[in-house]
Design a protein around this motif. Structure first.
Motif, mmCIF file in Angstrom:
data_model
loop_
_atom_site.group_PDB
_atom_site.id
_atom_site.type_symbol
_atom_site.label_atom_id
_atom_site.label_comp_id
_atom_site.label_asym_id
_atom_site.label_seq_id
_atom_site.Cartn_x
_atom_site.Cartn_y
_atom_site.Cartn_z
ATOM 1 N N ASP A 91 0.776 -1.159 0.052
ATOM 2 C CA ASP A 91 -0.106 0.026 -0.072
ATOM 3 C C ASP A 91 0.864 1.002 0.127
ATOM 4 O O ASP A 91 1.190 1.887 1.177
ATOM 5 C CB ASP A 91 -1.007 0.001 1.287
ATOM 6 N N TYR A 92 1.211 1.710 -1.120
ATOM 7 C CA TYR A 92 1.981 2.691 -1.312
ATOM 8 C C TYR A 92 1.712 3.993 -0.775
ATOM 9 O O TYR A 92 2.292 4.907 -0.119
ATOM 10 C CB TYR A 92 2.678 2.980 -2.716
ATOM 11 N N ALA A 93 0.331 4.330 -0.948
ATOM 12 C CA ALA A 93 -0.270 5.694 -0.497
ATOM 13 C C ALA A 93 -0.365 5.510 1.217
ATOM 14 O O ALA A 93 -0.345 6.870 1.640
ATOM 15 C CB ALA A 93 -1.763 5.630 -1.078
ATOM 16 N N ASP A 94 -0.358 4.545 1.872
ATOM 17 C CA ASP A 94 -0.705 4.644 3.263
ATOM 18 C C ASP A 94 0.555 4.026 4.151
ATOM 19 O O ASP A 94 0.257 3.761 5.364
ATOM 20 C CB ASP A 94 -1.972 3.854 3.604
ATOM 21 N N THR A 95 1.655 3.467 3.607
ATOM 22 C CA THR A 95 2.769 2.925 4.368
ATOM 23 C C THR A 95 3.737 3.924 3.964
ATOM 24 O O THR A 95 3.992 4.835 3.073
ATOM 25 C CB THR A 95 3.158 1.775 3.784
ATOM 26 N N ASP A 96 4.951 3.639 4.852
ATOM 27 C CA ASP A 96 6.160 4.780 4.512
ATOM 28 C C ASP A 96 7.615 3.748 4.446
ATOM 29 O O ASP A 96 8.380 3.845 5.087
ATOM 30 C CB ASP A 96 6.292 5.581 5.866
ATOM 31 N N ASP A 97 7.242 2.741 3.708
ATOM 32 C CA ASP A 97 8.566 1.717 3.499
ATOM 33 C C ASP A 97 9.644 2.531 2.819
ATOM 34 O O ASP A 97 9.330 3.799 2.147
ATOM 35 C CB ASP A 97 8.018 0.633 2.699
ATOM 36 N N PHE A 98 10.570 1.977 2.500
ATOM 37 C CA PHE A 98 11.965 2.652 2.172
ATOM 38 C C PHE A 98 12.112 2.162 0.670
ATOM 39 O O PHE A 98 12.924 2.751 -0.149
ATOM 40 C CB PHE A 98 13.182 2.605 2.790
ATOM 41 N N TYR A 99 11.378 1.102 0.269
ATOM 42 C CA TYR A 99 11.233 0.824 -1.115
ATOM 43 C C TYR A 99 9.916 -0.146 -1.547
ATOM 44 O O TYR A 99 9.434 -0.500 -0.604
ATOM 45 C CB TYR A 99 12.562 -0.200 -1.694
ATOM 46 N N TYR A 100 9.517 -0.109 -2.683
ATOM 47 C CA TYR A 100 8.345 -0.803 -3.371
ATOM 48 C C TYR A 100 8.667 -1.256 -4.597
ATOM 49 O O TYR A 100 9.348 -0.935 -5.536
ATOM 50 C CB TYR A 100 7.341 0.178 -3.517
ATOM 51 N N SER A 101 8.019 -2.552 -4.616
ATOM 52 C CA SER A 101 8.287 -3.107 -6.074
ATOM 53 C C SER A 101 7.017 -2.892 -6.982
ATOM 54 O O SER A 101 5.720 -3.283 -6.280
ATOM 55 C CB SER A 101 8.349 -4.763 -5.879
ATOM 56 N N PHE A 102 6.880 -2.452 -8.089
ATOM 57 C CA PHE A 102 5.976 -2.164 -8.928
ATOM 58 C C PHE A 102 5.828 -3.305 -10.022
ATOM 59 O O PHE A 102 6.795 -3.402 -10.691
ATOM 60 C CB PHE A 102 6.158 -0.842 -9.529
ATOM 61 N N ILE A 103 4.556 -3.911 -10.113
ATOM 62 C CA ILE A 103 4.442 -4.953 -11.200
ATOM 63 C C ILE A 103 3.506 -4.488 -11.977
ATOM 64 O O ILE A 103 2.382 -3.564 -11.961
ATOM 65 C CB ILE A 103 3.872 -6.230 -10.336
ATOM 66 N N PRO A 104 3.402 -4.860 -13.337
ATOM 67 C CA PRO A 104 2.561 -4.650 -14.512
ATOM 68 C C PRO A 104 1.101 -4.978 -14.168
ATOM 69 O O PRO A 104 1.034 -6.335 -13.694
ATOM 70 C CB PRO A 104 3.305 -5.146 -15.407
ATOM 71 N N GLN A 105 0.143 -4.673 -14.817
ATOM 72 C CA GLN A 105 -1.369 -4.718 -14.851
ATOM 73 C C GLN A 105 -1.830 -4.671 -16.250
ATOM 74 O O GLN A 105 -1.366 -3.604 -16.863
ATOM 75 C CB GLN A 105 -2.241 -4.043 -13.994
ATOM 76 N N ALA A 276 0.439 -4.193 6.688
ATOM 77 C CA ALA A 276 -0.763 -4.375 5.832
ATOM 78 C C ALA A 276 -0.363 -4.986 4.481
ATOM 79 O O ALA A 276 0.651 -4.756 4.222
ATOM 80 C CB ALA A 276 -1.533 -2.875 5.862
ATOM 81 N N ASN A 277 -1.475 -5.617 4.054
ATOM 82 C CA ASN A 277 -1.238 -6.247 2.926
ATOM 83 C C ASN A 277 0.040 -7.105 2.742
ATOM 84 O O ASN A 277 0.875 -7.119 1.723
ATOM 85 C CB ASN A 277 -1.207 -5.226 1.632
ATOM 86 N N ARG A 278 0.234 -7.993 4.107
ATOM 87 C CA ARG A 278 1.315 -8.367 3.892
ATOM 88 C C ARG A 278 1.617 -9.672 3.119
ATOM 89 O O ARG A 278 2.890 -10.034 2.540
ATOM 90 C CB ARG A 278 1.540 -9.191 5.456
ATOM 91 N N GLY A 279 0.663 -10.307 2.481
ATOM 92 C CA GLY A 279 1.042 -11.284 1.500
ATOM 93 C C GLY A 279 1.554 -10.720 0.143
ATOM 94 O O GLY A 279 2.518 -11.256 -0.204
ATOM 95 N N SER A 280 1.001 -9.511 -0.481
ATOM 96 C CA SER A 280 1.945 -8.868 -1.584
ATOM 97 C C SER A 280 3.034 -8.255 -1.212
ATOM 98 O O SER A 280 3.952 -8.287 -1.797
ATOM 99 C CB SER A 280 1.026 -7.913 -2.204
ATOM 100 N N VAL A 281 3.248 -7.764 -0.007
ATOM 101 C CA VAL A 281 4.528 -7.035 0.631
ATOM 102 C C VAL A 281 5.748 -8.077 0.781
ATOM 103 O O VAL A 281 6.701 -8.171 0.326
ATOM 104 C CB VAL A 281 4.249 -6.311 1.835
ATOM 105 N N ALA A 282 5.006 -9.215 1.155
ATOM 106 C CA ALA A 282 5.894 -10.469 1.553
ATOM 107 C C ALA A 282 6.762 -10.876 0.178
ATOM 108 O O ALA A 282 7.776 -11.315 0.023
ATOM 109 C CB ALA A 282 5.256 -11.439 2.182
ATOM 110 N N VAL A 283 5.691 -10.814 -0.992
ATOM 111 C CA VAL A 283 6.296 -11.179 -2.171
ATOM 112 C C VAL A 283 7.693 -10.221 -2.608
ATOM 113 O O VAL A 283 8.627 -10.597 -2.990
ATOM 114 C CB VAL A 283 5.267 -11.370 -3.466
ATOM 115 N N SER A 284 7.223 -8.965 -2.625
ATOM 116 C CA SER A 284 8.330 -7.912 -2.754
ATOM 117 C C SER A 284 9.546 -8.058 -2.004
ATOM 118 O O SER A 284 10.573 -8.083 -2.536
ATOM 119 C CB SER A 284 7.625 -6.387 -2.374
ATOM 120 N N ARG A 285 9.426 -8.403 -0.755
ATOM 121 C CA ARG A 285 10.443 -8.473 0.321
ATOM 122 C C ARG A 285 11.311 -9.857 -0.248
ATOM 123 O O ARG A 285 12.543 -9.903 -0.058
ATOM 124 C CB ARG A 285 10.146 -8.453 1.839
#
Length: 486
Positions: A91-105, A276-285
């Motif tokens: 959740d890019y809008a509501d979290t403050d992580d230091f990196y995010y993975s963006f995937i295509p849709q 939050a959204n740990r299933g998708s965040v866990a994939v990124s990490r």
């Protein structure tokens, strides 16, 4: 790292449904015969570019820098540039992580995935990394960007040397700490309610401060926080972390490989950090652990065959047992008798052998005790003895005596490992000079152990004698474990 440049403007239209698992439609109804099936993507599971962002930057500003298309292979054997939008794994809008993975849709009315292709892990991705130092509106420092690489090395070495993790598991931890704090022990988040490398939150933040203050550590230091983390992972207790030991044991069980790094990064995120959204965040990490930290750090342990010689002053780089000690140390099966000594020539007690096998199993819970009067429930080896006794790997001298402090002999060590393996047999002629002195109850186990190559330490010690009733040493036990499990 390639900087992504956008070909044309694009508006982010993707949305997540049921855990953000599929694609987004931005076309009207399309006839079924126009649907194309994707069988794979170019650079699947790989980073194809990077963008930087500052805290609070709008997500559409990031995605506007990303390409309009990705290359996909279709069932008809052709490749095609398919139009995509980009969405963050998290959740890019509501979290403050230091990196995010963006995937295509993509437009799911036009393109569908063939069975077995995962829309989160089998696609290329773009990394968005937070840039420079930023300060939130509440005055909390998000990242000082100080000695991040040095701190990453320190954290990696702590988990390998002090926690007994292999390189893959340590990389999984690194991928999470990078996202949480950028390796900065003085990082505040969530409006000042979370703090440190792991962003301990609320009551866990309080527990960090209290434990460090009570045990002589500074809770603002990297060393203090690492040792507190070690405390959290030492037991399952509500006082620190209800599933700490479970997490610790699971992390030690992952393979020392790139896939093991992914699994460790995913698991640590899902069960330790629990965002939050740990299933998708866990994939990124998990992906970062595999693609970024494993290539960077795995050589520190996997290729450095002399590392235990730098840890233990009594393990020479030329010692016959050096590689075996390396194995048991990397796997967390055996640790030093002190921070600088392995004591390779010291004998092993029965309690020590029980503990080694218990460590290998991940220290599972035990629900039944033992009848032995010489095994106290407060002893450090109590759970290990309960476990080996329950599983039939080690028995007592009688129903009253286990003899936890007694030395384990060479033939007893073979019997214990044979019991652990399920009591297999081997038609093997023993060539030891003193083979006739092996106790009758141990002959079968010794033959099997010799057949499995577990008694090769005899020749490495430049002797032809097995010495069945002599106490086994820690280096010999390391050899047996490496030969069996390695």
């Amino acid at each position: 790292m390639t900087i992504v440049k956008r070909v044309g403007a694009m508006v982010l239209t993707a949305s997540f449904i049921a855990g953000m698992l599929q694609t987004v439609a931005f076309a009207a109804d399309v006839a079924p015969d126009t649907v194309r099936t994707i069988v794979s993507f170019e650079n699947a599971g790989q980073e194809i570019g990077a963008v930087s962002f500052s805290e609070g930057q709008a997500e559409d500003e990031l995605t506007a820098q990303m390409p309009d298309t990705v290359t996909a292979s279709l069932t008809d054997g052709t490749t095609e540039e398919i139009p995509v939008t980009w969405v963050s794994l998290g959740d890019y809008a509501d979290t403050d992580d230091f990196y995010y993975s963006f995937i295509p849709q993509w437009d799911e009315h036009t393109y569908v995935l063939t069975d077995g292709v995962d829309s989160m892990t089998d696609v290329p991705y773009i990394m968005a990394q937070r840039s420079a130092q930023t300060t939130a509106d509440d005055g909390s420092v998000r990242s000082k960007q100080v000695a991040a690489s040095t701190n990453a090395n320190t954290i990696f070495e702590f988990f390998v040397k002090q926690m007994g993790y292999n390189a893959a598991a340590a990389c999984g931890v690194l991928a999470n700490i990078k996202a949480e704090s950028d390796f900065n022990p003085n990082c505040y988040g969530d409006k000042g309610t979370s703090y440190g490398i792991c962003q301990w939150h609320n009551e866990r933040f309080t527990a960090l401060k209290n434990w460090c203050n009570a045990n002589g550590y500074s809770w603002t230091s990297l060393n203090g926080q690492l040792n507190y983390l070690k405390k959290e992972l030492s037991a399952n207790t509500s006082a620190y972390l209800w599933n700490g030991l479970t997490i610790n044991s699971k992390m030690k069980a992952y393979a020392n490989s790139s896939s093991g790094a992914y699994d460790a990064g995913y698991y640590w995120c899902y069960y330790y950090e629990v965002p939050a959204n740990r299933g998708s965040v866990a994939v990124s990490r998990g992906t970062q652990a595999k693609n970024t930290y494993w290539p960077q750090f795995s050589k520190n342990v996997v290729s450095n065959t002399s590392s235990v010689s730098s840890v233990f002053t009594d393990v020479s780089a030329s010692a016959w047992y050096k590689d075996s000690v390396q194995y048991v140390y990397d796997k967390g099966l055996m640790v030093g008798t002190s921070s600088t000594k392995f004591s390779p020539d010291s004998s092993l007690s029965r309690a020590m052998v029980a503990q080694v096998l218990y460590n290998r199993a991940g220290k599972p819970g035990v629900s039944t005790g033992v009848p032995f009067k010489d095994v106290s429930s407060s002893a450090w080896y109590y759970k290990a003895v309960c476990w080996v006794y329950k599983n039939g790997y080690m028995a007592g001298y009688s129903t009253q005596k286990f003899g936890p402090g007694d030395n384990v002999t060479h033939e007893q060590m073979a019997v214990v490992m044979n019991n652990y393996a399920g009591c297999p047999t081997a038609n093997k002629t023993l060539s030891f000079t003193d083979a006739g002195k092996i106790s009758s109850w141990a002959v079968k186990a010794v033959k099997w152990a010799d057949y499995r190559g577990m008694l090769g330490y005899v020749s490495l010690e430049q002797t032809s004698y097995f010495y069945p009733q002599r106490a086994a040493t820690r280096s010999e036990m390391a050899y047996v474990l490496a030969a069996y499990f390695g």
